[in-house]
Design an enzyme around this catalytic site. Structure first.
Site, PDB file in Angstrom:
ATOM      1  N   HIS A 162      -1.283   3.114  -5.189  1.00 47.29           N
ATOM      2  CA  HIS A 162      -0.937   4.339  -5.482  1.00 47.29           C
ATOM      3  C   HIS A 162       0.257   4.471  -4.724  1.00 47.29           C
ATOM      4  O   HIS A 162       0.864   3.580  -3.950  1.00 47.29           O
ATOM      5  CB  HIS A 162      -2.116   5.219  -4.887  1.00 47.29           C
ATOM      6  CG  HIS A 162      -2.108   4.848  -3.461  1.00 47.29           C
ATOM      7  ND1 HIS A 162      -1.524   5.579  -2.421  1.00 47.29           N
ATOM      8  CD2 HIS A 162      -3.165   4.349  -2.793  1.00 47.29           C
ATOM      9  CE1 HIS A 162      -1.835   5.180  -1.303  1.00 47.29           C
ATOM     10  NE2 HIS A 162      -2.966   4.374  -1.294  1.00 47.29           N
TER      11      HIS A 162
ATOM     12  N   HIS B 291       3.252   8.300   4.354  1.00 49.25           N
ATOM     13  CA  HIS B 291       2.480   9.350   5.038  1.00 49.25           C
ATOM     14  C   HIS B 291       3.279  10.352   5.900  1.00 49.25           C
ATOM     15  O   HIS B 291       3.307  11.420   5.965  1.00 49.25           O
ATOM     16  CB  HIS B 291       1.183   9.006   5.608  1.00 49.25           C
ATOM     17  CG  HIS B 291      -0.080   8.746   4.676  1.00 49.25           C
ATOM     18  ND1 HIS B 291      -0.681   9.640   4.052  1.00 49.25           N
ATOM     19  CD2 HIS B 291      -0.728   7.542   4.336  1.00 49.25           C
ATOM     20  CE1 HIS B 291      -1.574   9.237   3.280  1.00 49.25           C
ATOM     21  NE2 HIS B 291      -1.563   7.922   3.282  1.00 49.25           N
TER      22      HIS B 291
ATOM     23  N   THR C 166      -7.911  -1.336   2.125  1.00 45.03           N
ATOM     24  CA  THR C 166      -7.575  -2.391   1.289  1.00 45.03           C
ATOM     25  C   THR C 166      -8.206  -3.603   1.291  1.00 45.03           C
ATOM     26  O   THR C 166      -8.895  -4.133   0.396  1.00 45.03           O
ATOM     27  CB  THR C 166      -6.082  -2.250   1.305  1.00 45.03           C
ATOM     28  OG1 THR C 166      -5.707  -1.030   0.738  1.00 45.03           O
ATOM     29  CG2 THR C 166      -5.539  -3.236  -0.136  1.00 45.03           C
TER      30      THR C 166
ATOM     31  N   ASP D  86       0.856  -1.067   0.060  1.00 47.49           N
ATOM     32  CA  ASP D  86       0.120   0.044   0.044  1.00 47.49           C
ATOM     33  C   ASP D  86       1.016   1.194  -0.072  1.00 47.49           C
ATOM     34  O   ASP D  86       1.697   1.510   0.644  1.00 47.49           O
ATOM     35  CB  ASP D  86      -0.795   0.153   1.363  1.00 47.49           C
ATOM     36  CG  ASP D  86      -2.175   0.733   1.146  1.00 47.49           C
ATOM     37  OD1 ASP D  86      -2.069   2.233   0.726  1.00 47.49           O
ATOM     38  OD2 ASP D  86      -3.317   0.281   1.009  1.00 47.49           O
TER      39      ASP D  86
ATOM     40  N   HIS E 180      -1.089  11.285  -0.576  1.00 41.48           N
ATOM     41  CA  HIS E 180      -0.806  10.398  -1.958  1.00 41.48           C
ATOM     42  C   HIS E 180      -0.504  11.108  -3.150  1.00 41.48           C
ATOM     43  O   HIS E 180      -0.584  12.199  -3.094  1.00 41.48           O
ATOM     44  CB  HIS E 180      -2.055   9.619  -2.106  1.00 41.48           C
ATOM     45  CG  HIS E 180      -2.606   8.760  -0.779  1.00 41.48           C
ATOM     46  ND1 HIS E 180      -3.754   7.988  -1.114  1.00 41.48           N
ATOM     47  CD2 HIS E 180      -2.114   8.305   0.056  1.00 41.48           C
ATOM     48  CE1 HIS E 180      -3.839   7.259  -0.101  1.00 41.48           C
ATOM     49  NE2 HIS E 180      -2.988   7.172   0.873  1.00 41.48           N
TER      50      HIS E 180
ATOM     51  N   SER F  41      -6.829   4.866  -0.626  1.00 48.92           N
ATOM     52  CA  SER F  41      -6.825   3.214  -0.849  1.00 48.92           C
ATOM     53  C   SER F  41      -8.215   2.580  -1.202  1.00 48.92           C
ATOM     54  O   SER F  41      -8.256   1.582  -1.680  1.00 48.92           O
ATOM     55  CB  SER F  41      -6.267   2.801   0.571  1.00 48.92           C
ATOM     56  OG  SER F  41      -5.162   3.233   0.825  1.00 48.92           O
TER      57      SER F  41
ATOM     58  N   ASP G 216       2.219   2.394   3.479  1.00 52.96           N
ATOM     59  CA  ASP G 216       1.634   3.749   2.967  1.00 52.96           C
ATOM     60  C   ASP G 216       1.768   4.634   4.291  1.00 52.96           C
ATOM     61  O   ASP G 216       2.043   5.923   4.103  1.00 52.96           O
ATOM     62  CB  ASP G 216       0.289   3.399   2.882  1.00 52.96           C
ATOM     63  CG  ASP G 216      -0.916   4.387   2.771  1.00 52.96           C
ATOM     64  OD1 ASP G 216      -0.425   5.394   1.725  1.00 52.96           O
ATOM     65  OD2 ASP G 216      -1.837   4.665   3.500  1.00 52.96           O
TER      66      ASP G 216
HETATM   67 ZN   LIG Z   1      -3.363   2.753   0.058  1.00 54.53          ZN
END
Ligand SMILES: [Zn+2]
Length: 561
Positions: free
Chosen positions: A324, A285, A150, A42, A431, A82, A281
């Site tokens: 992504h 972030h 997800t 992710d 993102h 997501s 992810d």
């Molecule tokens: Zn994601």
């Protein structure tokens, strides 16, 4: 219907290119895949893979299977979150921000035609649901709570990704064979160690359905078969870098993946498994290279376990991809100028080798009374960086700015320190919208530049599954079949609404988000869950339920004979 561009030939050309074309191709002589494993890193892209590869000092387990890339835009945005990204992978349909496997809303970007009213907010059947109906074993593995966007997109349907109680309830009723990850507090009632506001102890329902519930790596290791819910944390699991010191009893992503395959693979019909490296992810972030490397390399090992299985069994399609990119991570940053000459490989890597904690745990360790001195010491201890006192003061100021904006203070760490003390950089805490690399192995493997929804179609096609027929089978508009006047959502028990259907003088009851039909005083299992699309006040039920209510004789497959 929105049609902002019909008079513009160039725009029409772009639309055709963006929307209609599927640039995927199946390998020559491709055969059906008995098993499908989808591994999602992710919030990751090429630059993070390169970084992890340098740090590992060897190729990543999936490097040699890179076959293409995936476009990630969604119905209402060029940059996805997501939920719709995974929904596209799970259902083959492009949907809207924050939607979990339900059809898009009416507002779309110019390149995406607005959906018809039928399609809007309608639950969309997933490849996992299809695999289960084909008789395959199914599994979900994540390092987040299993209700996170997800994993949720494979097993739940809601217009609100943060409606985690609904997501968990549907997940429990999907009868998935293996569910491994965090999220135990969403099985339990508020006040009884849990977070559920609906007074439902879902561990009771799980046990009634024959599930085992395990809570640590030892119990998981002893498992020989499903169905099982492995709930290894109340909420999300630990960052891999913090796990050995915080909760060494949590299994690694590799261990969960390995065990899931061990439990699922004896099924004679095959299996479908989704594995998510959820926190890559979050690391991005946070702009946290320590968390990024540890979780991406943990994902690498999980992918290796899946690929090892697939290489031994020629009938398994493995996809390794991201939903992504996140953080705008770069090897190179503003401070270091244009070129790297003069920076040895080891000098580039050394700062990351000294990192022992995630940014979040490092920051927590400073305590509430923060001073530049304490910050300097914590950064030296946690990240091995001997920063100046002046920098520690500036870091504290930046952390204060984050706090004022209602954001986590520790976001300041990587953002401030990476450009000054390392050779990597970041451009955002959010993102980003670029294509993500695709790695594929096994029968039906795609190549080229794919569109997000193509991934769902690839998985369906490899298994020989028609998503269209699956949708007709799992999600029927109850009002349309029985007449809106005969269909009512009864909210008298506000926490547990029920669909009531009046037909031929009889009443049927279908609890929302569950797979039960109560008819003639008898509760029967259905092959799918009941989904309430609040925005259009419609309830979708399996065709099987329609047939049961109509009193049709059903065959072994649950359908009309
Ligand atoms: Zn994601």
């Amino acid at each position: 219907m929105k049609n902002r561009f019909s008079s513009n030939a160039i725009a029409a050309f772009i639309v055709i290119l963006c929307v209609s074309a599927s640039w995927y191709s199946f390998a020559e002589g491709a055969e059906r895949a008995k098993n499908v494993i989808v591994l999602i890193a992710d919030g990751c892209s090429s630059e993070q893979y390169t970084f992890a590869r340098w740090f590992k000092g060897a190729p990543l387990s999936f490097d040699s299977y890179r076959t293409g890339a995936v476009r990630t835009f969604i119905a209402d945005s060029i940059v996805t979150d997501s939920a719709p990204a995974a929904s596209a992978y799970a259902t083959g349909v492009r949907t809207s921000s924050r939607f979990v496997s339900v059809g898009p809303g009416p507002e779309t970007i110019e390149s995406v035609p607005a959906p018809g009213p039928e399609m809007q907010f309608k639950p969309l059947a997933t490849v996992l649901e299809g695999a289960r109906l084909m008789g395959k074993a199914t599994g979900i593995v994540s390092t987040s709570s299993v209700t996170h966007a997800t994993p949720a997109a494979y097993a739940a349907h809601t217009g609100r990704r943060d409606d985690v109680e609904t997501i968990m309830l549907q997940m429990v009723h999907q009868r998935i064979d293996v569910v491994f990850g965090g999220g135990k507090d969403l099985l339990l009632i508020k006040g009884a160690d849990g977070k559920r506001g609906d007074d439902e102890d879902l561990t009771v329902e799980l046990k009634e359905m024959g599930y085992k519930i395990v809570e640590n790596r030892k119990e998981m290791a002893e498992l020989r078969k499903g169905p099982v819910f492995g709930m290894f944390a109340a909420g999300h699991m630990d960052a891999e870098i913090d796990r050995p010191s915080l909760h060494p009893d949590q299994p690694t992503l590799e261990e969960m993946t390995q065990k899931a395959i061990e439990i699922l693979s004896p099924d004679p019909e095959g299996f479908f498994l989704m594995v998510e490296g959820s926190q890559i992810d979050w690391a991005c972030h946070t702009n946290d290279p320590a968390h990024l490397l540890s979780d991406l390399l943990a994902f690498d090992k999980a992918a290796e376990a899946a690929l090892n299985f697939a290489r031994k069994h020629g009938d398994t399609l493995v996809l390794v991809l991201s939903d992504h990119n996140t953080g705008g991570f770069s090897i190179g940053n503003y401070e270091m100028g244009r070129i790297f000459s003069g920076v040895s490989q080891e000098a580039f890597l050394a700062p990351f080798r000294r990192m022992k904690k995630s940014a979040s745990i490092l920051w927590k360790g400073i305590g509430d009374e923060k001073s530049a001195d304490k910050v300097k010491k914590a950064v030296l201890e946690g990240w091995g960086m001997d920063i100046t006192l002046a920098d520690a003061e500036q870091l504290l100021l930046l952390a204060g700015d984050y706090k004022k904006k209602g954001r986590a203070e520790h976001l300041a760490l990587g953002r401030f320190l990476c450009p000054r003390y390392t050779h990597v950089g970041w451009s955002t805490h959010g993102h980003t919208g670029g294509d993500v690399p695709l790695h594929a192995f096994g029968p039906g493997k795609p190549s080229g530049l794919l569109d997000g929804p193509d991934i769902g179609r690839v998985c369906a096609k490899a298994m020989g599954l028609s998503l269209e027929r699956l949708n007709d089978r799992l999600f029927v508009d109850a009002g349309r079949v029985f007449g809106d006047a005969n269909v009512k959502v009864d909210k008298s028990d506000q926490l547990n609404p029920v669909l009531r259907v009046r037909h031929a003088g009889k009443d049927a009851e279908l609890p929302i988000n569950r797979h039960w039909l109560i008819l003639d005083g008898k509760a029967r299992r259905m092959e799918g869950v009941v989904v309430y699309a609040e925005k259009k006040e419609k309830v979708y039920i399996p065709m099987q339920a329609v047939n049961m209510i109509r009193g049709r004789r059903l065959g072994n497959d649950g359908m009309v004979e």
